[in-house]
Each structure stands twice: as structure tokens, then as C-alpha cells.
Design a protein around this motif. Structure first.
Motif, PDB file in Angstrom:
ATOM      1  N   UNK A 101      38.656  -9.267  12.206  1.00 32.88           N
ATOM      2  CA  UNK A 101      39.175  -7.964  11.780  1.00 32.88           C
ATOM      3  C   UNK A 101      40.505  -7.709  12.460  1.00 32.88           C
ATOM      4  N   UNK A 102      41.273  -6.815  11.869  1.00 34.57           N
ATOM      5  CA  UNK A 102      42.508  -6.304  12.473  1.00 34.57           C
ATOM      6  C   UNK A 102      42.268  -4.857  12.882  1.00 34.57           C
ATOM      7  N   UNK A 103      42.996  -4.412  13.890  1.00 31.84           N
ATOM      8  CA  UNK A 103      43.014  -2.976  14.176  1.00 31.84           C
ATOM      9  C   UNK A 103      43.886  -2.305  13.112  1.00 31.84           C
ATOM     10  N   UNK A 104      43.386  -1.262  12.516  1.00 31.29           N
ATOM     11  CA  UNK A 104      44.120  -0.603  11.433  1.00 31.29           C
ATOM     12  C   UNK A 104      45.494  -0.156  11.896  1.00 31.29           C
ATOM     13  N   UNK A 105      45.614   0.320  13.132  1.00 28.63           N
ATOM     14  CA  UNK A 105      46.913   0.802  13.616  1.00 28.63           C
ATOM     15  C   UNK A 105      47.946  -0.321  13.629  1.00 28.63           C
ATOM     16  N   UNK A 106      47.514  -1.574  13.720  1.00 31.51           N
ATOM     17  CA  UNK A 106      48.453  -2.696  13.790  1.00 31.51           C
ATOM     18  C   UNK A 106      49.033  -3.069  12.432  1.00 31.51           C
ATOM     19  N   UNK A 107      48.362  -2.653  11.344  1.00 34.54           N
ATOM     20  CA  UNK A 107      48.845  -3.012   9.996  1.00 34.54           C
ATOM     21  C   UNK A 107      49.105  -1.776   9.136  1.00 34.54           C
ATOM     22  N   UNK A 108      48.965  -0.584   9.721  1.00 31.19           N
ATOM     23  CA  UNK A 108      49.058   0.654   8.944  1.00 31.19           C
ATOM     24  C   UNK A 108      50.408   0.819   8.259  1.00 31.19           C
ATOM     25  N   UNK A 109      51.482   0.311   8.877  1.00 27.79           N
ATOM     26  CA  UNK A 109      52.820   0.490   8.317  1.00 27.79           C
ATOM     27  C   UNK A 109      53.069  -0.377   7.092  1.00 27.79           C
ATOM     28  N   UNK A 110      52.187  -1.336   6.814  1.00 27.40           N
ATOM     29  CA  UNK A 110      52.373  -2.233   5.672  1.00 27.40           C
ATOM     30  C   UNK A 110      51.070  -2.449   4.893  1.00 27.40           C
ATOM     31  N   UNK A 111      50.163  -1.488   4.992  1.00 29.00           N
ATOM     32  CA  UNK A 111      48.835  -1.696   4.423  1.00 29.00           C
ATOM     33  C   UNK A 111      48.886  -1.942   2.916  1.00 29.00           C
ATOM     34  N   UNK A 112      49.835  -1.306   2.212  1.00 30.58           N
ATOM     35  CA  UNK A 112      49.919  -1.498   0.763  1.00 30.58           C
ATOM     36  C   UNK A 112      50.360  -2.909   0.387  1.00 30.58           C
ATOM     37  N   UNK A 113      50.974  -3.622   1.321  1.00 31.19           N
ATOM     38  CA  UNK A 113      51.434  -4.993   1.045  1.00 31.19           C
ATOM     39  C   UNK A 113      50.328  -6.022   1.228  1.00 31.19           C
ATOM     40  N   UNK A 114      49.245  -5.645   1.883  1.00 25.95           N
ATOM     41  CA  UNK A 114      48.157  -6.587   2.103  1.00 25.95           C
ATOM     42  C   UNK A 114      47.552  -7.012   0.767  1.00 25.95           C
ATOM     43  N   UNK A 115      47.152  -8.277   0.682  1.00 26.25           N
ATOM     44  CA  UNK A 115      46.650  -8.820  -0.570  1.00 26.25           C
ATOM     45  C   UNK A 115      45.134  -8.969  -0.524  1.00 26.25           C
ATOM     46  N   UNK A 116      44.522  -8.872  -1.686  1.00 28.86           N
ATOM     47  CA  UNK A 116      43.080  -9.027  -1.835  1.00 28.86           C
ATOM     48  C   UNK A 116      42.842 -10.023  -2.964  1.00 28.86           C
ATOM     49  N   UNK A 117      42.133 -11.107  -2.653  1.00 31.81           N
ATOM     50  CA  UNK A 117      41.906 -12.181  -3.619  1.00 31.81           C
ATOM     51  C   UNK A 117      40.451 -12.601  -3.562  1.00 31.81           C
ATOM     52  N   UNK A 118      39.867 -12.881  -4.735  1.00 31.08           N
ATOM     53  CA  UNK A 118      38.480 -13.338  -4.785  1.00 31.08           C
ATOM     54  C   UNK A 118      38.340 -14.525  -5.724  1.00 31.08           C
TER      55      UNK A 118
END
Length: 225
Positions: free
Chosen positions: A126-143
Motif C-alpha cells: 500500500x501507499x500512504x494516501x498523503x504521498x500520492x494525493x497530489x496526483x491521485x487522478x493520474x494513477x492507473x487501474x488495470x484488470x
């Protein structure tokens, strides 16, 4: 309590799970959600009275496993992210990858029932949310279902973590031990979702880091009744 353990930048964080909630119909565009609700209604899935939805499920359904037992061949996963409240501070809110395994045969009788019939499989990192909060919309989700890519998008397609944090706070549920899954992104209708395995990845394009969860389905014996 049902503990989950996460590797967070090399630190092991254990979370005794007390509350599990599944977000539903949680697209950022609620106009698109309304269209999706109408499509599902034509398939016999009951329409919700409001969107987004929030479905409580039993805490033991939050799992970190490589094998999921199923009763029949009409179940499938959903690519999601999950918030895990590991402690009282802002830095204790973790973000990880998840797959909400759902009984599609039961779904036509009630979405809440179908959520209760399958596990929420979470990743081991897991990541701490505060560490990725500034770019959360750029994170990708793939299945991938059965090795074929069935979902691909970014977190910008879903309601943001902050929306759900506010919702949890309002309901008195922003407390250690709470796990919330985000809801999912569209599936590729050309790919068979009723596969024998699922894999989901949550990626950070800025760092190249990826969180993953993966499991195979194990068909249980027929009931003797």
C-alpha cells in the motif's frame, strides 16, 4: 477482528479490520452512472434509490488471498482501489489495490446480497494516501480476467478518495479498522468476465511503482441436499 498486513515503503502495517464498505455506481460523471443504471435495469439488476451507493459487507470478506472459492461459474471481479484506515492520523490512511469479487447470478436479486457473497481481495502493498494525493487522478487501474485485459482507466474516472473520506467522517466511520472499496470502471464487453483468474494493478506513472493483487477461482463441490 480480521487483520490485514501491508508493506508500506518497507514497513509492515497491520490493520485489524472492523468495518468494510463497498462503493457502488461511483463514477466521477454521475450522468454516465445514470445511463449505466438504466442499462443494468434492462438486465434485471435492481436500480438503486440513490447514487453513489455504499454497501456494508462483513469484515471477514476483506482478504489477502491467492485463491477464491466460488459456488458456480457466474462470478467475476472488479478493478478497484481501496482506502484502509490504519490509525488516527492523516498519514495513517492507506491506498491500495483491490478486486471486488461479485456473484453476478445473485446480483439480479440484490446488489447488496451479491457483494456479501464474495470477498474483497486486497493487495499486500500500500501507499500512504498523503504521498500520492497530489496526483491521485493520474494513477492507473488495470484488470485482467483469465489473462486478457478487461479494464483500463485512471482514478479520474471515479469519485476521488477525498469524497469517500468526507463521507466516512460524516457517518462516524473514519476510524481505524475501516476499509472502503471505490467502485469500478467500465469493462470491455468483448472479454469474458467469467474467467478462472483475476489480476488487478494500481499504477503510479510518475514513479513507475505498481500495486497488485491476483487470485484464481476454485469451484467448490456441488451441494449435497
Amino acid at each position: 477482528m480480521f487483520p490485514l498486513r501491508f508493506d508500506v515503503n518497507g514497513e509492515t502495517v497491520e490493520v485489524p479490520v472492523t468495518t468494510v464498505l463497498n462503493g457502488g455506481y461511483a463514477g466521477r460523471s454521475q450522468e454516465d452512472v445514470a445511463a449505466h443504471v438504466a442499462e443494468l435495469a434492462e438486465l434485471g439488476v435492481p436500480a438503486p434509490t440513490r447514487t453513489p451507493c455504499l454497501y456494508p459487507v462483513a469484515p471477514y470478506l476483506a482478504m489477502q488471498t491467492e485463491q477464491v472459492p466460488v459456488q458456480h461459474d457466474r462470478t467475476s471481479g472488479e478493478a478497484e482501489w481501496a482506502l484502509v484506515v490504519a490509525g488516527p492520523e492523516e498519514r495513517d490512511v492507506l491506498l491500495t489495490v483491490a478486486c471486488d469479487h461479485t456473484d453476478r447470478a445473485l446480483e439480479v436479486h440484490g446488489v447488496a446480497w451479491s457483494k456479501q457473497a464474495g470477498p474483497d481481495v486486497l493487495g499486500g502493498r500500500a501507499w500512504r494516501l498523503v504521498d500520492v494525493a497530489d496526483r491521485v487522478d493520474e494513477l492507473t487501474l488495470t484488470a485482467w480476467a483469465g489473462g486478457r485485459q478487461i479494464q483500463r482507466g485512471t482514478l479520474a474516472e471515479l469519485l476521488p478518495p477525498q469524497y469517500w473520506l468526507d463521507e466516512l467522517r460524516q457517518r462516524g466511520l473514519l476510524r481505524p479498522g475501516t476499509v472502503l472499496l471505490s467502485g469500478t470502471i467500465p469493462m470491455d464487453a468483448e472479454v469474458d468476465q467469467f474467467a478462472d483468474s483475476w489480476r488487478v494493478e494500481l499504477g503510479d506513472p510518475q514513479t513507475g511503482d505498481t500495486l497488485s493483487c491476483e487470485y484464481r477461482l476454485d469451484r467448490m463441490p456441488e451441494p449435497v441436499a
